[in-house]
Design an enzyme around this catalytic site. Structure first.
Site, PDB file in Angstrom:
ATOM      1  N   GLU A 111     -15.404  12.822  25.951  1.00 37.17           N
ATOM      2  CA  GLU A 111     -14.289  12.032  25.435  1.00 37.17           C
ATOM      3  C   GLU A 111     -13.574  12.891  24.404  1.00 37.17           C
ATOM      4  OE1 GLU A 111     -13.166   9.449  26.639  1.00 37.17           O
ATOM      5  OE2 GLU A 111     -14.789   8.338  27.618  1.00 37.17           O
TER       6      GLU A 111
ATOM      7  N   CYS B 252      -8.166   9.914  18.241  1.00 34.46           N
ATOM      8  CA  CYS B 252      -7.765  10.626  19.450  1.00 34.46           C
ATOM      9  C   CYS B 252      -6.605   9.968  20.181  1.00 34.46           C
ATOM     10  CB  CYS B 252      -8.962  10.773  20.394  1.00 34.46           C
ATOM     11  SG  CYS B 252      -9.755   9.205  20.801  1.00 34.46           S
TER      12      CYS B 252
END
Length: 470
Positions: free
Chosen positions: A211, A245
């Site tokens: 991720e 993110c």
């Protein structure tokens, strides 16, 4: 710690082999215990994140503690349905074979979490690992010494230490962990470290979830409500001071609408922070001196015009939201993922130019678009690639636990959130159970093959194929 790491891994492996984690009631109990830990220790968790990150309390309770409690409880309740053996629909002649798909835990797993959302990004994968029946080592970030030490203290009070362990440390400890064999590795972080993790996993053929992040762009249709777009974008950028993110990284808007967008940003900034964000308890700090200096360097080198200049306080690692307009390709603010409260605006001459700009770069974790034009939305779905695509908001997609969260290409691979995390740590173990009564049906497979048997066995070779329609 490094000398004990192999012993920890071996002990957890032995626990998995013992079958302790297999029963669903045991897994559900651990999930409820995880929720209790988050709920009972929320003040200690907040205090630790305040010390390490300067995180606002409401942000911690909503985005870190609350989400873990909700997802752990929901996962425990839905686990019996997720874990059911599946019986695929097959041809009539194969139904006697009892084809089945068992849900098997992958085994002993390693979860390496980052510093920016340490609670949710540590325990969200762990929820899936527990639900799947795996044992796990959790490696939190060394950039959060207070929080990481807290985890080492409180996790064993709630979760079975025979199955779940916290390993703290920095590069030497992470390196030691990666030298060992794991049945799955789940890493959240940046692409540079991800390549090291992937190389280590490859040596053992360990399956891997990455991720990552990247520069998540925002495309604004000039026909959309510019004021509302600015409000929603700025709110998304202010979460954790842009250190997430999925933060909006840069904005693409048609040139004649750029100044209107700037004014809207200024308006909503003043509404969010009447006294500025520098001392606001609702705005976080930059994680470290090195990250702070990196952000200041990016700003010092930009050729764009700073139109909302955020004040800075190096001693406290505070940097207010900063808007920069007229940013062009090659600018310092477009070099790397910003991961901070700086938002560049890139003016374009058309929506197609905006699409081309996005497509010329690595696939982002998420593409944000503000438009009411359904045709444009479908064009973006068809002509771009990103881990997710979000229309008319930012950040809020993380609240939908039923959606898979994942990157693509440089932004990572593998899925998480609720059942998707459970699936990540679960092996689909296929099975058939051939009855004796099927022997007559199977007779033609045995040697020697008669002409009739060959014809029957090779029938698929001669399957009719529809003619071309193009």
């Amino acid at each position: 710690m490094t000398s004990t790491i192999p012993k920890i891994r071996d002990a957890l492996h032995a626990t998995f082999r013992s079958g302790l984690t297999r029963p669903l009631p045991w897994r559900q109990h651990q999930l409820y215990q995880l929720a209790r830990m988050a709920q009972n220790e929320r003040e200690l968790i907040y205090d630790a994140l305040q010390i390490d990150l300067g995180k606002p309390k409401t942000e911690v309770l909503v985005n870190e503690v609350g989400s873990i409690i909700a997802r752990a409880v929901k996962s425990a309740k839905q686990l019996p349905e997720w874990a059911k053996t599946e019986y695929p629909d097959v041809a009539d002649r194969q139904k006697l074979w009892k084809p089945a798909i068992y849900k098997a835990p992958k085994g002993n797993v390693l979860i390496i979490s980052p510093w920016n959302y340490p609670m949710v990004l540590s325990f969200q994968p762990l929820i899936g690992a527990i639900a799947a029946g795996c044992t796990a080592v959790l490696k939190p970030s060394e950039l959060l010494p207070t929080f990481s030490q807290l985890l080492e203290e409180i996790v064993p009070k709630y979760l079975d230490p025979n199955a779940y362990r916290v390993v703290n440390g920095a590069v030497p400890e992470t390196t030691e962990l990666l030298e060992l064999q794991w049945d799955h590795i789940f890493y959240t972080g940046n692409g540079k470290v991800a390549r090291i993790v992937a190389s280590a996993a490859a040596k053992h053929l360990s399956p891997l979830t990455l991720e990552l992040g990247g520069k998540s762009p925002v495309i604004i249709d000039s026909a959309y409500d510019i004021d509302l777009a600015a409000k929603r974008i700025l709110w998304g950028k202010c979460n954790n001071a842009g250190q997430i993110c999925v933060a909006p990284d840069y904005v693409l808007i048609q040139r004649d609408k750029q100044d209107e967008l700037v004014k809207a940003f200024q308006k909503h900034y003043n509404a969010f922070f009447p006294k500025g964000a520098l001392d606001s308890p609702s705005f976080g700090s930059i994680v470290s001196d090195s990250h702070y200096k990196r952000l200041i360097s990016l700003l010092s080198r930009t050729k764009g015009e700073v139109v909302l200049r955020g004040r800075a306080d190096a001693a406290r690692r505070r940097l207010e939201p900063t808007i920069v307009k007229d940013v062009v390709d090659g600018d310092s603010l477009l070099e790397e993922e910003i991961f901070g409260p700086i938002l560049p605006i890139v003016p374009v001459d058309s929506l197609q130019q905006a699409i081309n700009f996005v497509n010329a770069r690595s696939h982002p974790l998420v593409l944000y678009t503000f438009s009411d034009n359904e045709s444009l939305k479908q064009q973006l779905v068809s002509e771009t690639q990103s881990g997710g695509i979000v229309f008319n908001d930012t950040f809020q997609q993380l609240a939908v636990s039923e959606l898979p969260f994942a990157g693509v290409g440089e932004s990572g691979y593998g899925y998480q959130f609720m059942k998707h995390t459970y699936d990540t740590f679960t092996q689909l173990r296929s099975s058939i159970d051939m009855p004796k009564e099927a022997e007559a049906q199977l007779a033609m497979r045995y040697l020697p093959h008669s002409e009739e048997a060959v014809k029957a066995l090779t029938a698929a070779v001669y399957t009719p194929i529809p003619p071309n329609r193009l």
